[in-house]
Design an enzyme around this catalytic site. Structure first.
Site, mmCIF file in Angstrom:
data_model
loop_
_atom_site.group_PDB
_atom_site.id
_atom_site.type_symbol
_atom_site.label_atom_id
_atom_site.label_comp_id
_atom_site.label_asym_id
_atom_site.label_seq_id
_atom_site.Cartn_x
_atom_site.Cartn_y
_atom_site.Cartn_z
ATOM 1 C CE LYS A 49 -4.007 -2.410 2.143
ATOM 2 N NZ LYS A 49 -4.544 -2.727 3.527
ATOM 3 C CD GLN A 93 -4.069 -4.579 6.561
ATOM 4 O OE1 GLN A 93 -4.043 -3.432 5.843
ATOM 5 N NE2 GLN A 93 -4.376 -5.577 5.898
ATOM 6 C CG ASP A 116 -10.312 -0.407 4.775
ATOM 7 O OD1 ASP A 116 -10.062 -0.917 3.627
ATOM 8 O OD2 ASP A 116 -9.546 -0.369 5.777
HETATM 9 N N1 GUN Z 1 -7.091 -7.097 5.492
HETATM 10 C C1 GUN Z 1 -7.471 -7.944 4.727
HETATM 11 N N2 GUN Z 1 -7.908 -7.188 3.788
HETATM 12 C C2 GUN Z 1 -8.465 -5.807 4.405
HETATM 13 C C3 GUN Z 1 -9.266 -4.719 3.942
HETATM 14 O O1 GUN Z 1 -9.414 -4.343 2.757
HETATM 15 N N3 GUN Z 1 -8.729 -3.473 4.674
HETATM 16 C C4 GUN Z 1 -8.373 -3.553 5.714
HETATM 17 N N4 GUN Z 1 -8.225 -2.450 6.685
HETATM 18 N N5 GUN Z 1 -7.602 -4.513 6.292
HETATM 19 C C5 GUN Z 1 -7.753 -5.819 5.477
#
Ligand code: GUN
Length: 282
Positions: A49, A93, A116
């Site tokens: 990311k 996350q 998100d």
């Molecule tokens: N962990 C796995 N997929 C995601 C996601 O799309 N967003 C977040 N914040 N954590 C994750």
């Protein structure tokens, strides 16, 4: 046809980069990621990311906490970030350590900064058909479908998996496009039969190669969200929830794993960060 998620994500990032370069002020979009504990997969996702953000001109920072952080300290941090006007996007996350209430934490993020799209306000706005932050994975799947089919109206879609992260928001996005949506899950009877008649199958269940020739037809479009690490003939590899090699010539279109949905998810996070920025910086 193989749906080239890598290429479509690259084009999306290029457009985002262009748009960010041409922003009419000197403020850069800024994304803050909160990473708790030591989960290997989470650390890899977060690294990717950061890298992708910097490539399109989004400033980002990762705030790391020990696995034993208490809920109150985490909430205080989120509240600081909510009131910091230089921060446009906040991502916590997942998964979180067991002693922390995931729903409570998500509900503390300012919905405008919720890149998100997990905050109840965004979930509600999406299902009401209002403008909303849309979760990155289903948004990525949706963009792949639009690239492949264009007019989704009237298509029969089977979504397998009913998670808040993918299945449920996917259903909302496709209802908005006038699809007829069936959401199947672990308690659904005869899933295979239901899928046989679908125009589109979106699968996110975490079962390696579950979807085989018997589940599809010549017109099926298969969007595979699964990322499963398996060992085959002594080699470690990553496969989806569909048996790609077995069905790629039996369907109209399919996403590979890796190189399908995965790259789109991160590109959509960048898209959401720019959207959050535009909603806040007037
Ligand atoms: N962990 C796995 N997929 C995601 C996601 O799309 N967003 C977040 N914040 N954590 C994750």
């Amino acid at each position: 046809m193989i749906i080239d998620g890598k290429k479509i994500a690259k084009d999306l990032r290029k457009n985002l980069k262009n748009e960010i370069e041409n922003l009419k002020n000197n403020i850069k979009p800024y994304l803050v990621v909160i990473l708790i504990g030591d989960n290997t997969a989470s650390k890899i996702y977060v690294k990717n990311k950061e890298k992708s953000a910097s490539e399109v001109g989004i400033k980002s920072k990762v705030i790391k906490f020990e696995v034993n952080i208490n809920e109150k300290d985490l909430i205080n941090k989120i509240e600081d970030l909510n009131s910091d006007t230089s921060v446009h996007g906040i991502l916590v996350q997942l998964p979180l350590p067991k002693h922390i209430d995931e729903r409570k934490i998500i509900s503390k993020i300012n919905p405008l900064k919720d890149v998100d799209g997990f905050h109840p306000v965004n979930v509600g706005n999406l299902s009401s058909g209002n403008d909303a932050m849309i979760p990155c994975t289903p948004l990525g799947c949706y963009l792949l479908l639009k690239d492949t089919i264009q007019n989704l109206s009237g298509k029969n879609v089977v979504i397998i998996g009913r998670s808040n992260i993918n299945g449920k928001p996917m259903a909302q996005l496709l209802l908005k496009e006038n699809c007829t949506v069936t959401v199947a899950h672990s308690k659904t009877k005869n899933i295979e039969k239901i899928c046989q008649h679908a125009d589109i199958i979106v699968v996110a269940v975490g079962k390696p190669k579950m979807i085989n020739k018997d589940w599809v037809n010549k017109n099926s479009v298969v969007i595979d969200v699964g990322i499963n690490r398996i060992e085959e003939k002594g080699f470690k590899k990553i496969v989806g929830d569909a048996d790609f090699e077995n069905i790629k010539n039996e369907v109209s279109a399919i996403t590979p794993v890796p190189g399908g949905v995965g790259p789109m998810t991160i590109a959509c996070l960048l898209k959401n960060t720019l959207k959050a920025y535009k909603n806040q910086v007037k």
